[in-house]
Design a protein around this motif. Structure first.
Motif, PDB file in Angstrom:
ATOM      1  N   LEU A 209       0.843  -1.192   0.000  1.00  0.00           N
ATOM      2  CA  LEU A 209       0.000   0.000   0.000  1.00  0.00           C
ATOM      3  C   LEU A 209       0.881   1.246   0.000  1.00  0.00           C
ATOM      4  O   LEU A 209       2.054   1.181   0.382  1.00  0.00           O
ATOM      5  CB  LEU A 209      -0.903   0.000   1.244  1.00  0.00           C
ATOM      6  N   PRO A 210       0.331   2.393  -0.405  1.00  0.00           N
ATOM      7  CA  PRO A 210       1.113   3.628  -0.318  1.00  0.00           C
ATOM      8  C   PRO A 210       1.604   3.873   1.103  1.00  0.00           C
ATOM      9  O   PRO A 210       0.849   3.684   2.068  1.00  0.00           O
ATOM     10  CB  PRO A 210       0.115   4.701  -0.761  1.00  0.00           C
ATOM     11  N   GLY A 211       2.849   4.280   1.225  1.00  0.00           N
ATOM     12  CA  GLY A 211       3.430   4.482   2.541  1.00  0.00           C
ATOM     13  C   GLY A 211       3.184   5.880   3.088  1.00  0.00           C
ATOM     14  O   GLY A 211       2.606   6.742   2.421  1.00  0.00           O
ATOM     15  N   PRO A 212       3.620   6.113   4.323  1.00  0.00           N
ATOM     16  CA  PRO A 212       3.511   7.445   4.931  1.00  0.00           C
ATOM     17  C   PRO A 212       4.521   8.386   4.299  1.00  0.00           C
ATOM     18  O   PRO A 212       5.344   7.966   3.468  1.00  0.00           O
ATOM     19  CB  PRO A 212       3.848   7.155   6.401  1.00  0.00           C
ATOM     20  N   PRO A 213       4.497   9.670   4.638  1.00  0.00           N
ATOM     21  CA  PRO A 213       5.490  10.595   4.092  1.00  0.00           C
ATOM     22  C   PRO A 213       6.906  10.046   4.244  1.00  0.00           C
ATOM     23  O   PRO A 213       7.291   9.562   5.302  1.00  0.00           O
ATOM     24  CB  PRO A 213       5.284  11.854   4.932  1.00  0.00           C
ATOM     25  N   GLY A 214       7.654  10.097   3.142  1.00  0.00           N
ATOM     26  CA  GLY A 214       9.027   9.622   3.155  1.00  0.00           C
ATOM     27  C   GLY A 214       9.213   8.180   2.760  1.00  0.00           C
ATOM     28  O   GLY A 214      10.345   7.724   2.589  1.00  0.00           O
ATOM     29  N   LYS A 215       8.103   7.427   2.613  1.00  0.00           N
ATOM     30  CA  LYS A 215       8.193   6.022   2.211  1.00  0.00           C
ATOM     31  C   LYS A 215       7.221   5.777   1.061  1.00  0.00           C
ATOM     32  O   LYS A 215       6.058   6.164   1.143  1.00  0.00           O
ATOM     33  CB  LYS A 215       7.866   5.081   3.370  1.00  0.00           C
ATOM     34  N   ARG A 216       7.704   5.088   0.051  1.00  0.00           N
ATOM     35  CA  ARG A 216       6.851   4.844  -1.119  1.00  0.00           C
ATOM     36  C   ARG A 216       5.761   3.831  -0.801  1.00  0.00           C
ATOM     37  O   ARG A 216       4.620   3.974  -1.247  1.00  0.00           O
ATOM     38  CB  ARG A 216       7.706   4.351  -2.287  1.00  0.00           C
ATOM     39  N   GLU A 217       6.106   2.779  -0.027  1.00  0.00           N
ATOM     40  CA  GLU A 217       5.156   1.705   0.246  1.00  0.00           C
ATOM     41  C   GLU A 217       5.207   1.269   1.697  1.00  0.00           C
ATOM     42  O   GLU A 217       6.164   1.564   2.420  1.00  0.00           O
ATOM     43  CB  GLU A 217       5.444   0.484  -0.647  1.00  0.00           C
ATOM     44  N   MET A 218       4.170   0.558   2.133  1.00  0.00           N
ATOM     45  CA  MET A 218       4.102  -0.124   3.418  1.00  0.00           C
ATOM     46  C   MET A 218       3.372  -1.438   3.170  1.00  0.00           C
ATOM     47  O   MET A 218       2.887  -1.691   2.066  1.00  0.00           O
ATOM     48  CB  MET A 218       3.351   0.714   4.451  1.00  0.00           C
ATOM     49  N   LEU A 219       3.294  -2.283   4.205  1.00  0.00           N
ATOM     50  CA  LEU A 219       2.652  -3.582   4.055  1.00  0.00           C
ATOM     51  C   LEU A 219       1.477  -3.737   5.017  1.00  0.00           C
ATOM     52  O   LEU A 219       1.535  -3.290   6.166  1.00  0.00           O
ATOM     53  CB  LEU A 219       3.655  -4.712   4.320  1.00  0.00           C
ATOM     54  N   ARG A 220       0.426  -4.387   4.502  1.00  0.00           N
ATOM     55  CA  ARG A 220      -0.694  -4.822   5.345  1.00  0.00           C
ATOM     56  C   ARG A 220      -0.932  -6.298   5.063  1.00  0.00           C
ATOM     57  O   ARG A 220      -1.094  -6.700   3.919  1.00  0.00           O
ATOM     58  CB  ARG A 220      -1.956  -4.016   5.058  1.00  0.00           C
TER      59      ARG A 220
END
Length: 227
Positions: A209-220
């Motif tokens: 998924l789209p990440g928070p500011p400063g990160k392109r992606e994150m995981l769920r």
């Protein structure tokens, strides 16, 4: 290990570990990261998608208490019932907690007593903060977690794999999978391919998924009920 309080780009503070060049929260914005990863992508998603009557949350890395405090504020706003378990191997000192500015940055001065009680409450004891929010802090290493099918949601907020790779292994994610109820959700700021593959190996369905500011992606990751 040398530690100091720093201000992140959204104005909120965090703790910087100089020897590791690692922080408790993103330098791009501690509050923004918590809001995006844990509140929006975790708590709100779980409530809107599965609508459990009570939400049982396990936090991996209680740390500064920011995620717990923001969860409390969200629960109060929407009248969720939250049973919150925060696991931390090395509790943050009260002298450091007193230097953090989360109450003012969140404009939550009316809840100052709640934030202070979260940190002053005894470890291993369930504390009822309000009729809708219970907190238990457990001081233990993450590989000692053996809970079975208890939680609807896990906030996986351990230090990054660069400095503590042992916290991002198949063995740890198997414990997380076991701890979740069916349709339980795990969210983390991390997006490394090795982390995603470890989650998938134990049975999680994983979304980038789209990440928070400063990160392109994150995981769920979700423990899908296949019955």
């Amino acid at each position: 290990m040398k530690r100091k309080i720093i201000t992140t780009r959204d104005g909120s503070t965090t703790i910087h570990l100089e020897d590791w060049n690692e922080q408790y929260h993103s330098t791009h914005g501690a509050i923004q990261e918590a809001e995006h990863v844990f509140i929006k992508t975790g708590l709100q998603h779980t409530k809107n998608t599965f609508n459990p009557e009570q939400i049982h949350i396990l936090e991996i890395g209680f740390g500064t208490g920011l995620n717990a405090f923001m969860t409390f504020l969200e629960a109060k706003k929407h009248q969720f019932f939250i049973n919150y378990i925060g696991v931390e191997a090395y509790p943050v000192a009260s002298a450091e907690i007193s230097q953090l500015n989360y109450i003012s940055e969140l404009k939550a001065e009316d809840e100052t007593d709640i934030f202070n009680t979260m940190h002053a409450s005894d470890w291993e004891i369930k504390t009822t903060l309000t009729e809708n929010f219970q907190l238990t802090k457990r001081q233990q290493f993450f590989d000692q977690i053996n809970d079975q099918e208890i939680y609807n949601l896990i906030y996986f907020d351990a230090f990054g794999a660069r400095v503590q790779p042992e916290l991002w292994t198949v063995d740890i994610f198997q414990k997380m999978y076991n701890a979740l109820q069916d349709n339980g959700v795990l969210v983390t700021y991390a997006a490394k391919g090795s982390v995603r593959r470890a989650m998938q190996e134990v049975g999680f369905t994983v979304e980038r998924l789209p990440g928070p500011p400063g990160k392109r992606e994150m995981l769920r990751a979700t423990k899908i009920n296949t019955i």
